[in-house]
Design a protein around this motif. Sequence first.
Motif, short mmCIF file in Angstrom:
data_model
loop_
_atom_site.label_atom_id
_atom_site.label_comp_id
_atom_site.label_asym_id
_atom_site.label_seq_id
_atom_site.Cartn_x
_atom_site.Cartn_y
_atom_site.Cartn_z
N ARG A 169 -8.10 -23.03 -13.87
CA ARG A 169 -7.18 -23.56 -14.88
C ARG A 169 -6.04 -22.61 -15.21
O ARG A 169 -5.11 -22.99 -15.89
N TYR A 170 -6.16 -21.38 -14.76
CA TYR A 170 -5.13 -20.38 -15.12
C TYR A 170 -4.15 -20.20 -13.97
O TYR A 170 -4.53 -20.32 -12.81
N PRO A 171 -2.91 -19.92 -14.29
CA PRO A 171 -1.94 -19.74 -13.21
C PRO A 171 -2.30 -18.51 -12.36
O PRO A 171 -2.64 -17.46 -12.91
N HIS A 172 -2.24 -18.68 -11.07
CA HIS A 172 -2.49 -17.54 -10.18
C HIS A 172 -1.36 -16.53 -10.34
O HIS A 172 -0.19 -16.90 -10.39
N LEU A 173 -1.71 -15.26 -10.34
CA LEU A 173 -0.67 -14.23 -10.49
C LEU A 173 -0.01 -13.90 -9.15
O LEU A 173 1.11 -13.42 -9.11
N PHE A 174 -0.71 -14.14 -8.07
CA PHE A 174 -0.21 -13.83 -6.73
C PHE A 174 0.47 -12.46 -6.66
O PHE A 174 1.64 -12.35 -6.28
N PRO A 175 -0.22 -11.40 -7.07
CA PRO A 175 0.42 -10.08 -7.03
C PRO A 175 0.63 -9.62 -5.58
O PRO A 175 -0.11 -10.04 -4.69
N GLN A 176 1.63 -8.80 -5.38
CA GLN A 176 1.85 -8.20 -4.06
C GLN A 176 0.90 -7.02 -3.94
O GLN A 176 1.10 -6.00 -4.60
N CYS A 177 -0.12 -7.14 -3.14
CA CYS A 177 -1.11 -6.08 -3.01
C CYS A 177 -1.08 -5.47 -1.61
O CYS A 177 -0.87 -6.18 -0.63
N GLU A 178 -1.35 -4.21 -1.57
CA GLU A 178 -1.30 -3.51 -0.30
C GLU A 178 -2.59 -3.69 0.48
O GLU A 178 -3.68 -3.86 -0.10
N VAL A 179 -2.50 -3.70 1.80
CA VAL A 179 -3.68 -3.64 2.66
C VAL A 179 -3.65 -2.25 3.29
O VAL A 179 -2.77 -1.95 4.09
N ASP A 180 -4.60 -1.40 2.90
CA ASP A 180 -4.62 -0.02 3.40
C ASP A 180 -5.44 0.02 4.68
O ASP A 180 -6.67 -0.08 4.65
N THR A 181 -4.75 0.14 5.81
CA THR A 181 -5.45 0.16 7.12
C THR A 181 -5.45 1.57 7.71
O THR A 181 -5.75 1.74 8.89
N SER A 182 -5.14 2.56 6.87
CA SER A 182 -4.93 3.91 7.41
C SER A 182 -6.22 4.60 7.85
O SER A 182 -6.18 5.53 8.65
N HIS A 183 -7.36 4.17 7.31
CA HIS A 183 -8.63 4.78 7.73
C HIS A 183 -8.98 4.33 9.15
O HIS A 183 -8.77 3.17 9.50
N PRO A 184 -9.49 5.23 9.98
CA PRO A 184 -9.76 4.82 11.37
C PRO A 184 -10.82 3.74 11.51
O PRO A 184 -10.83 3.01 12.50
N TRP A 185 -11.74 3.62 10.55
CA TRP A 185 -12.84 2.66 10.71
C TRP A 185 -12.80 1.49 9.73
O TRP A 185 -13.33 0.43 10.02
N TYR A 186 -12.24 1.74 8.55
CA TYR A 186 -12.35 0.72 7.50
C TYR A 186 -10.99 0.28 6.98
O TYR A 186 -9.99 0.99 7.11
N PRO B 19 -2.95 7.42 1.05
CA PRO B 19 -3.59 6.47 1.97
C PRO B 19 -5.02 6.93 2.28
O PRO B 19 -5.28 8.13 2.42
N TRP B 20 -5.91 5.97 2.39
CA TRP B 20 -7.33 6.28 2.58
C TRP B 20 -7.52 7.19 3.80
O TRP B 20 -8.31 8.13 3.79
N GLY B 21 -6.78 6.89 4.85
CA GLY B 21 -6.92 7.68 6.08
C GLY B 21 -6.51 9.14 5.92
O GLY B 21 -6.84 9.99 6.75
N GLU B 22 -5.76 9.43 4.86
CA GLU B 22 -5.32 10.83 4.63
C GLU B 22 -6.15 11.52 3.57
O GLU B 22 -5.83 12.63 3.13
N SER B 23 -7.23 10.86 3.12
CA SER B 23 -8.06 11.44 2.05
C SER B 23 -8.73 12.74 2.51
O SER B 23 -9.22 12.83 3.64
N SER B 24 -8.76 13.71 1.61
CA SER B 24 -9.43 14.97 1.93
C SER B 24 -10.88 14.94 1.44
O SER B 24 -11.64 15.86 1.73
N THR B 25 -11.25 13.90 0.70
CA THR B 25 -12.61 13.85 0.15
C THR B 25 -13.51 12.83 0.83
O THR B 25 -14.72 12.96 0.81
N CYS B 26 -12.92 11.81 1.43
CA CYS B 26 -13.72 10.74 2.05
C CYS B 26 -14.53 11.31 3.21
O CYS B 26 -13.99 12.00 4.07
N THR B 27 -15.83 10.98 3.24
CA THR B 27 -16.70 11.44 4.32
C THR B 27 -16.91 10.34 5.37
O THR B 27 -17.70 10.51 6.29
N SER B 28 -16.25 9.20 5.18
CA SER B 28 -16.39 8.03 6.07
C SER B 28 -17.83 7.54 6.17
O SER B 28 -18.25 7.02 7.19
N CYS B 29 -18.58 7.71 5.08
CA CYS B 29 -20.01 7.36 5.11
C CYS B 29 -20.22 5.84 5.12
O CYS B 29 -21.24 5.36 5.58
#
Lengths: 235, 476
Positions: A124-141, A185-195
């Motif tokens: 019943r509520y109007p969709h906001l249709f925000p412009q959202c990013e798709v972060d594909t920078s991680h090699p796996w996810y 970008p996720w692919g440039e994270s220094s903390t992500c262990t890709s677990c």
Amino acid sequence: MNKIPVIIDDKSFEVDPHKTILEVCRELDIEILTMCHLKGLTDIGACRLCLVEVEGINKLLSACTTKVAANMVIKTQTERIKKYQRITTELFFADRNHVCAVCVSNGKCELQNLGYKVELDRIRYPHLFPQCEVDTSHPWYVMDHNRCIMCTRCVRVCNEVEGAHNWDVMNRGHQVRIISDFNTPWGESSTCTSCGKCLHACPTGAIWPKAIVQGQLEKNPGMVNELVERRKMKL
Amino acid sequence: MDKRKIFISPVTRIEGHANITIELDDNGNVSDALFHVNEFRGFEKFCEGRMYTEMPTITPRICGICPTSHTLASVKACEMIQGIQPTYTANLLRRLMHIGQNLSSHALSFFHLSSPDFLLGYDSDPAKRNILGIAEKFPDIAVRGIRLRKFGQELSERITGKKIHIMGIVPGGMAYPLTEENRKALLEWIPEAIETVQLGINIIKKFHEDNPEMVASFANSPTLYLGTVGPGGEHELYDGKLRFMDGDGIILQDQLDPAKYLDFIAERSVNWSYLKYPYYKPYGFDKGFYRVGPLARLNVCSRMKTPLAQEEFEKFKHMSGGKPVHGTFYYHYTRLIEALSDVEDAERILNDPEVTSLHIQHHGRWNYAEGIGSSEAPRGTLFHHYKTDETGKLLKVNLLIATGQNNPSMNRSVLEVAKQYVKGDDIKEGMLNRVESTIRCYDPCLSCSTHALGQMPMVIEVRDRKGELVKRVERN
């Protein structure tokens, strides 16, 4: 440990104190809808789906963050609760860009299942249709913010179970976003262990592996609690 | 000159929405005819920014009639990006599903949409000139047509669990195998399906015999033809190389790699339709009109792969002494010859011992920034072209759709038939239906073909009750 008496949906029970209403209800097979709750992680009461009525308290309380008390009279299935669950679900869908038909998570999505549960036939509520990013920078996810419902299960599993704290939250209101490190970008994270724990914790198709397509997604959110329990055993 | 116009809106019994404008001169003779496609989709634009691996899921949603062709073109483009090939069994299953879709679409085109013209007559009551009218007067034919479509859809359903917008065709192969139980169940359909297609062939042949002048003269100007062929020039739908042929039957180019389609095909936009105008590049825009689809595929190929279809193909070729057949009406006949080939080929594949193998997928990951895939959709050759960044995110998407490639020829065919059948002072409903049916011969899928965004100038015309132009607003 002494048990305490409570009344849930007009039935009397003797339950363990120090447990939340949600934990007690799950043990008693009383259905309470949840989205931000994931067993093994700290509850934060963010999604507002697990609201219950407690006699003597005018406002609705989130079952995941409210502990049971002696002689508490709880109602989980009132019209008022159902009304709010329906509103909350509609707002999930209106807030971002959820297109089940082409989503990698189609058929295996907690948000989609929630829609079926509350018999969502329209929004019943109007969709906001925000412009959202798709972060594909991680090699796996992939992190697709279009499909994120801000449950923060990824943030908590990364912090509490993996101990990496790659994920966090930025901004407020409709601008709120999950970020990697300090919004890099996720692919440039220094903390992500890709677990991949965030992938399994994510209830929608927001985080998914690049290697698969619709129909192949297999998430195992129960794995989070299994890990937590195993670690307790070692301690 | 004071021009009068006839509008046919909407064009009925096609997939999608379109109008035709016929312009008359002072004497009531047809001076021009335009086929307007007034749908707008936008897939090429909104797919930008997505992962390339999502395209086999997104692009089938372009169309409910030919989703499998879109999926196949899409996974082939993905496989080019990954640099991998599907397994042998996956190719068999993909062929089966593609056959199913082709059969289902051809059955829809012939029995549901076009047979009312042949069986009830072009000038029959428009209220009954449809599949329900057929069901009333020829119930056996209607049921057979519907069941043939059902068989086509079951070929997908028994492999992936879905009839339309199938899941399970994935880069590197298939996500689901075919079970022995389903293989046997599909084989049981074959005799009935062959009978039904042969019934359709008899219907169209009888119409040819009863209306020789109309069939022979129905929009029969020569064009170029494009179709996919196998290594020996045989008829091919799923995987092969491209062959261009001119109106005299001379092979202009053969065994072209579909991945190099931009070397021989170009597109141009017009200001009165959302459908673009592709053309054969070496001949330029004015002379490069070419046709795709069943008529084109049978014109360009050297032989069919299956015996019954080959027998019928030889009769088809005999009609024009081995030269290409130009009559637009023959789209129906060639569609049915293809359907016959589909059923025979399905039987061959279902009897292949490897079809139920579990070795159905190779695995890969992003390796190249560009991928192009093609397949033969029921309406003709289809191309998907993706460019990505180094993470697999789509930067550019180009979809060259079969109906779009027939667009210039459809326009010309409409004009030819309009000139033949429409006279300003005597416009009968059946006459307009003949103009419409020219479009229907091509079995266009307008939902598929109108996917462009940001390139099409938009024109809005305001007319008074008398049809006079009051205001014209033009963008770009």
